[in-house]
Structure formats: structure tokens, C-alpha cells
Design a protein around this motif. Structure first.
Motif, PDB file in Angstrom:
ATOM      1  N   MET A  78      -1.042  -1.628 -20.672  1.00 59.88           N
ATOM      2  CA  MET A  78      -1.141  -0.791 -19.479  1.00 59.88           C
ATOM      3  C   MET A  78      -2.569  -0.786 -18.931  1.00 59.88           C
ATOM      4  O   MET A  78      -2.714  -0.372 -17.523  1.00 59.88           O
ATOM      5  N   ASN A  79      -3.549  -0.938 -19.690  1.00 61.11           N
ATOM      6  CA  ASN A  79      -4.953  -0.683 -19.056  1.00 61.11           C
ATOM      7  C   ASN A  79      -5.326  -1.872 -18.157  1.00 61.11           C
ATOM      8  O   ASN A  79      -6.141  -1.813 -17.478  1.00 61.11           O
ATOM      9  N   GLU A  80      -4.659  -2.923 -18.178  1.00 63.11           N
ATOM     10  CA  GLU A  80      -4.695  -4.256 -17.250  1.00 63.11           C
ATOM     11  C   GLU A  80      -4.570  -3.752 -15.831  1.00 63.11           C
ATOM     12  O   GLU A  80      -5.155  -4.513 -15.007  1.00 63.11           O
ATOM     13  N   VAL A  81      -3.784  -2.825 -15.499  1.00 66.65           N
ATOM     14  CA  VAL A  81      -3.656  -2.291 -14.143  1.00 66.65           C
ATOM     15  C   VAL A  81      -5.016  -1.808 -13.393  1.00 66.65           C
ATOM     16  O   VAL A  81      -5.090  -1.507 -12.380  1.00 66.65           O
ATOM     17  N   ILE A  82      -6.027  -1.677 -14.308  1.00 69.80           N
ATOM     18  CA  ILE A  82      -7.082  -0.814 -13.860  1.00 69.80           C
ATOM     19  C   ILE A  82      -8.492  -2.115 -13.770  1.00 69.80           C
ATOM     20  O   ILE A  82      -8.303  -2.920 -14.736  1.00 69.80           O
ATOM     21  N   GLU A  83      -8.748  -2.096 -12.575  1.00 70.36           N
ATOM     22  CA  GLU A  83      -9.848  -3.274 -12.355  1.00 70.36           C
ATOM     23  C   GLU A  83     -11.076  -3.187 -12.992  1.00 70.36           C
ATOM     24  O   GLU A  83     -11.344  -2.160 -13.275  1.00 70.36           O
ATOM     25  N   GLY A  84     -11.441  -4.240 -13.441  1.00 67.43           N
ATOM     26  CA  GLY A  84     -12.807  -4.341 -14.052  1.00 67.43           C
ATOM     27  C   GLY A  84     -12.823  -3.891 -15.471  1.00 67.43           C
ATOM     28  O   GLY A  84     -13.775  -3.939 -16.340  1.00 67.43           O
ATOM     29  N   THR A  85     -11.518  -3.903 -16.222  1.00 71.30           N
ATOM     30  CA  THR A  85     -11.459  -3.767 -17.584  1.00 71.30           C
ATOM     31  C   THR A  85     -11.458  -4.783 -18.553  1.00 71.30           C
ATOM     32  O   THR A  85     -11.069  -5.950 -17.964  1.00 71.30           O
ATOM     33  N   ARG A  86     -11.897  -4.963 -19.762  1.00 71.35           N
ATOM     34  CA  ARG A  86     -11.940  -6.074 -20.600  1.00 71.35           C
ATOM     35  C   ARG A  86     -11.785  -5.459 -22.126  1.00 71.35           C
ATOM     36  O   ARG A  86     -12.311  -4.316 -22.461  1.00 71.35           O
ATOM     37  N   HIS A  87     -11.484  -6.204 -23.048  1.00 73.56           N
ATOM     38  CA  HIS A  87     -11.522  -5.978 -24.539  1.00 73.56           C
ATOM     39  C   HIS A  87     -11.812  -7.232 -25.106  1.00 73.56           C
ATOM     40  O   HIS A  87     -11.930  -8.457 -24.866  1.00 73.56           O
ATOM     41  N   THR A  88     -12.196  -6.693 -26.485  1.00 71.51           N
ATOM     42  CA  THR A  88     -12.260  -7.726 -27.721  1.00 71.51           C
ATOM     43  C   THR A  88     -11.741  -7.295 -28.733  1.00 71.51           C
ATOM     44  O   THR A  88     -11.321  -6.128 -28.830  1.00 71.51           O
ATOM     45  N   GLY A  89     -11.189  -8.365 -29.707  1.00 75.31           N
ATOM     46  CA  GLY A  89     -10.457  -8.042 -30.808  1.00 75.31           C
ATOM     47  C   GLY A  89      -8.999  -8.424 -30.766  1.00 75.31           C
ATOM     48  O   GLY A  89      -8.834  -8.991 -29.662  1.00 75.31           O
ATOM     49  N   ASN A  90      -8.132  -7.985 -31.465  1.00 78.05           N
ATOM     50  CA  ASN A  90      -6.687  -8.434 -31.633  1.00 78.05           C
ATOM     51  C   ASN A  90      -5.976  -7.252 -31.457  1.00 78.05           C
ATOM     52  O   ASN A  90      -6.199  -6.157 -32.430  1.00 78.05           O
ATOM     53  N   VAL A  91      -4.847  -7.356 -31.034  1.00 77.32           N
ATOM     54  CA  VAL A  91      -3.638  -6.168 -30.956  1.00 77.32           C
ATOM     55  C   VAL A  91      -2.232  -6.865 -31.551  1.00 77.32           C
ATOM     56  O   VAL A  91      -2.162  -7.895 -30.575  1.00 77.32           O
ATOM     57  N   PHE A  92      -1.989  -6.774 -32.611  1.00 74.56           N
ATOM     58  CA  PHE A  92      -0.708  -7.531 -33.036  1.00 74.56           C
ATOM     59  C   PHE A  92       0.716  -6.514 -33.028  1.00 74.56           C
ATOM     60  O   PHE A  92       0.470  -5.388 -33.558  1.00 74.56           O
ATOM     61  N   LEU A  93       1.471  -6.873 -32.431  1.00 72.37           N
ATOM     62  CA  LEU A  93       3.258  -6.355 -32.674  1.00 72.37           C
ATOM     63  C   LEU A  93       3.986  -7.349 -33.394  1.00 72.37           C
ATOM     64  O   LEU A  93       4.344  -8.266 -32.928  1.00 72.37           O
ATOM     65  N   ALA A  94       4.340  -6.464 -34.600  1.00 68.14           N
ATOM     66  CA  ALA A  94       5.390  -7.273 -35.328  1.00 68.14           C
ATOM     67  C   ALA A  94       4.545  -8.761 -35.711  1.00 68.14           C
ATOM     68  O   ALA A  94       5.249  -9.765 -35.793  1.00 68.14           O
ATOM     69  N   GLY A  95       3.278  -8.774 -35.922  1.00 72.74           N
ATOM     70  CA  GLY A  95       2.819  -9.859 -36.076  1.00 72.74           C
ATOM     71  C   GLY A  95       2.217 -11.061 -35.011  1.00 72.74           C
ATOM     72  O   GLY A  95       1.690 -11.940 -34.972  1.00 72.74           O
ATOM     73  N   GLN A  96       2.615 -10.584 -33.796  1.00 72.68           N
ATOM     74  CA  GLN A  96       2.281 -11.458 -32.656  1.00 72.68           C
ATOM     75  C   GLN A  96       1.081 -10.687 -31.909  1.00 72.68           C
ATOM     76  O   GLN A  96       1.310  -9.624 -31.535  1.00 72.68           O
ATOM     77  N   GLU A  97       0.385 -11.637 -31.451  1.00 71.23           N
ATOM     78  CA  GLU A  97      -0.741 -11.151 -30.621  1.00 71.23           C
ATOM     79  C   GLU A  97      -0.586 -10.606 -29.385  1.00 71.23           C
ATOM     80  O   GLU A  97      -0.018 -11.848 -28.669  1.00 71.23           O
ATOM     81  N   ILE A  98      -0.367  -9.713 -28.856  1.00 69.02           N
ATOM     82  CA  ILE A  98       0.185  -9.259 -27.580  1.00 69.02           C
ATOM     83  C   ILE A  98      -0.570  -9.623 -26.316  1.00 69.02           C
ATOM     84  O   ILE A  98      -0.364  -9.632 -25.130  1.00 69.02           O
ATOM     85  N   TYR A  99      -2.089 -10.138 -26.702  1.00 68.04           N
ATOM     86  CA  TYR A  99      -3.023 -10.738 -25.710  1.00 68.04           C
ATOM     87  C   TYR A  99      -3.022 -12.096 -25.499  1.00 68.04           C
ATOM     88  O   TYR A  99      -3.915 -12.606 -24.829  1.00 68.04           O
ATOM     89  N   SER A 100      -2.237 -12.549 -26.157  1.00 67.97           N
ATOM     90  CA  SER A 100      -2.200 -14.349 -26.235  1.00 67.97           C
ATOM     91  C   SER A 100      -1.823 -14.704 -24.851  1.00 67.97           C
ATOM     92  O   SER A 100      -1.058 -14.033 -24.329  1.00 67.97           O
ATOM     93  N   ARG A 101      -1.934 -15.787 -24.494  1.00 70.59           N
ATOM     94  CA  ARG A 101      -1.302 -16.539 -23.486  1.00 70.59           C
ATOM     95  C   ARG A 101       0.069 -16.468 -23.191  1.00 70.59           C
ATOM     96  O   ARG A 101       0.593 -16.430 -22.142  1.00 70.59           O
ATOM     97  N   GLY A 102       0.528 -16.848 -24.408  1.00 74.40           N
ATOM     98  CA  GLY A 102       2.212 -16.827 -24.403  1.00 74.40           C
ATOM     99  C   GLY A 102       2.910 -15.533 -24.282  1.00 74.40           C
ATOM    100  O   GLY A 102       4.168 -15.661 -24.436  1.00 74.40           O
ATOM    101  N   MET A 103       2.311 -14.364 -24.312  1.00 74.37           N
ATOM    102  CA  MET A 103       2.963 -13.137 -24.258  1.00 74.37           C
ATOM    103  C   MET A 103       3.166 -12.848 -22.738  1.00 74.37           C
ATOM    104  O   MET A 103       2.231 -12.637 -22.099  1.00 74.37           O
ATOM    105  N   ASP A 104       4.462 -12.737 -22.578  1.00 79.68           N
ATOM    106  CA  ASP A 104       5.061 -12.018 -21.166  1.00 79.68           C
ATOM    107  C   ASP A 104       4.922 -10.761 -21.348  1.00 79.68           C
ATOM    108  O   ASP A 104       5.187  -9.992 -21.925  1.00 79.68           O
ATOM    109  N   VAL A 105       3.940 -10.208 -20.251  1.00 80.03           N
ATOM    110  CA  VAL A 105       3.881  -8.764 -20.187  1.00 80.03           C
ATOM    111  C   VAL A 105       4.957  -7.825 -19.993  1.00 80.03           C
ATOM    112  O   VAL A 105       5.148  -6.813 -20.343  1.00 80.03           O
ATOM    113  N   VAL A 106       5.822  -8.532 -19.021  1.00 74.36           N
ATOM    114  CA  VAL A 106       7.270  -7.643 -18.763  1.00 74.36           C
ATOM    115  C   VAL A 106       8.113  -7.469 -20.168  1.00 74.36           C
ATOM    116  O   VAL A 106       8.495  -6.298 -20.365  1.00 74.36           O
TER     117      VAL A 106
END
Length: 276
Positions: A78-106
Motif C-alpha cells: 500500500m505504501n507504493e501509492v505514496i510518491e518517493g517511497t522505496r524499500h530494501t529487503g524482502n517480504v514473503f507471503l506463503a513463501g512468495q516474494e511480494i515485491y518480485s516483478r511477477g507479483m500482480d499487485v491487484v
């Protein structure tokens, strides 16, 4: 909160039938690894590594501005809707990296629903509020939508109160009813995780109790992560508690241990009201 105060809350939980599960037997649902986050040049989170088990309530506590809500919003991007934000590190949901290119945000936000501090029903009917997500997902059959609406309102402990008012505006409901409607709306997309950002902070005591009872019931089927400033509320409803301070995760553990025998002095000082 004193150890005596916590013990009293535990007795009240047991009398109400709210026994804690053994979280050791639950599978991991969410994991963050060295997660850091920035708003522009301002760093809000520092190297957060956390494991959240499924079908449990994890409470995030800490003083205002410590990063709790920021962390919560990283779990469904949800933070992505705020301009100028960024992150480092990883977030996994059931073993899947949610910030990967293959993750559909919807798709991610269908799997990880969110309930905000202030109830925010759409200016539509009660029925259309709950049916909104399924309709966006392509459900058009009225009979199926009706089943979804009834099921989700029932899960949100609201059906009996609004079953004869489905065509009324959601804005005509009381504050507590509106918040439970927002929970029903989040459930309509069949999420795996519910994120709750102080969902009862604007409610009266009776409505707060209903929301807390609902959270306890929902954890049988959902993983719940809740931000709260209310120490008593965290003690009443959570299985695990994580204490944040100045953007860092100071300590996390079983709620009983955190409230009666925390490992860190900062945690003890905050829980006992010495600062915050």
C-alpha cells in the motif's frame, strides 16, 4: 500494564472462552527479511526481520511514529501509492516474494485485505459495499453475489443487524456497524491475511468489544496483523506481540511473555507506561 493487570485480562479471556493456541504448531504465513523503508530521504523502518504464523493474531505496538503502520502497509504494498517511497529487503507471503516483478499487485491486495483506522464505507448501499470486490473480479450473477454478501456479513457479525437494510446507504449505519461492514467488504475477496490499522480506535466501548470478538472469531480462518496503541486490547486479542520503537523491531514474542517477562528494558518501559 502491570503483570497483575495482564493476569486479570487472561482470566477474563478464559472465562469468555478465548484460549490461546500453541503458535508453535502453525505454519509460517508472512516473513520479512531485513526490511527497510524510506519516505523520500527519511528512513522509517530499519532492518525488520519478522515471522508471522498463519491463523493467529499478531499485534504491533509502540509509540506514535515508531513505524507500525508503515510496516503494516508494506505487507500489501500500500505504501507504493505514496510518491518517493522505496524499500530494501524482502517480504514473503506463503513463501512468495511480494515485491518480485511477477507479483500482480491487484492479486496481492485480494490475498491481503486491509481495514483502516477510520471506517471508510463507499457511498453506496450496504449490499453494493460488500459486492464491490467480487464485481471488480468479474462476478455478475446476482444469486452468487447475494450468497457472498450474506456470507461475509455473517462472518463480520453484522448480518442480523442489516439483513433488512441491504439497500440502505452504508453511511446510515452506526460507526461500529460501518467498521464491521468494512471488514465484511475486505472478506468478500476471500483474503488469506487481514491487516488492521487500529480498527477500533474511533469506536465506543461496546462497538470495540464487538470488533475484538470478531477478530477472535476470524483468526480461526485468517492470519491477522493488527496495529494498536491500546495495551489492554493487545493483551486481550493477540497471540503474538511485536514492539516497535524508532523504526526498529525491538522485540517480538508470545503475548503472555511480552507482557509479563519481556527481554528488553525498552519493551518493559513501554508496556508499563513509563513512556509512549
Amino acid at each position: 500494564m502491570s503483570a497483575v493487570g495482564y493476569a486479570k485480562i487472561m482470566v477474563e479471556r478464559q472465562e469468555a472462552g478465548r484460549t490461546l493456541p500453541n503458535v508453535d504448531g502453525h505454519c509460517l504465513k508472512i516473513e520479512t527479511r531485513r526490511l527497510s523503508f524510506w519516505y523520500g530521504k527519511t528512513q522509517a523502518l530499519f532492518d525488520i526481520s519478522m515471522s508471522i504464523p498463519e491463523r493467529c493474531v499478531t499485534a504491533l505496538i509502540g509509540p506514535s511514529g515508531c513505524g507500525k503502520s508503515t510496516f503494516l502497509r508494506t505487507l500489501n504494498r500500500m505504501n507504493e501509492v505514496i510518491e518517493g517511497t522505496r524499500h530494501t529487503g524482502n517480504v514473503f507471503l506463503a513463501g512468495q516474494e511480494i515485491y518480485s516483478r511477477g507479483m500482480d499487485v491487484v492479486t496481492l491486495r485480494k490475498r491481503v485485505g486491509m481495514v483502516f483506522q477510520k471506517s471508510n464505507p463507499f457511498p453506496k448501499s450496504v449490499f453494493d459495499n460488500v459486492a464491490f470486490g467480487p464485481r471488480i473480479a468479474g462476478v455478475r450473477h446476482l444469486g452468487y453475489l447475494t450468497e457472498i454478501v450474506e456470507r461475509c456479513l455473517t462472518r463480520a457479525a453484522l448480518w442480523e443487524e442489516v439483513k433488512d437494510r441491504l439497500s440502505d446507504s452504508a453511511l446510515s449505519l452506526s460507526g461500529g456497524q460501518q467498521q464491521r461492514l468494512c471488514i465484511a467488504r475486505a472478506l468478500a475477496t476471500e483474503p488469506e491475511v487481514l491487516l488492521m490499522d487500529e480498527p477500533a480506535s474511533a469506536l465506543d466501548p461496546a462497538s470495540t468489544t464487538r470488533v475484538e470478538d470478531l477478530i477472535y472469531e476470524l483468526k480461526q480462518n485468517y492470519t491477522i496483523v493488527i496495529v494498536t496503541h491500546n495495551m489492554q486490547q493487545a493483551a486481550r486479542i493477540s497471540d503474538l506481540t511485536a514492539f516497535f520503537y524508532q523504526g526498529r523491531l525491538v522485540e517480538m514474542g508470545a503475548t503472555g511473555q511480552m507482557f509479563t517477562n519481556p527481554e528488553k528494558k525498552e519493551t518493559e518501559d513501554y508496556i508499563t507506561g513509563r513512556f509512549g
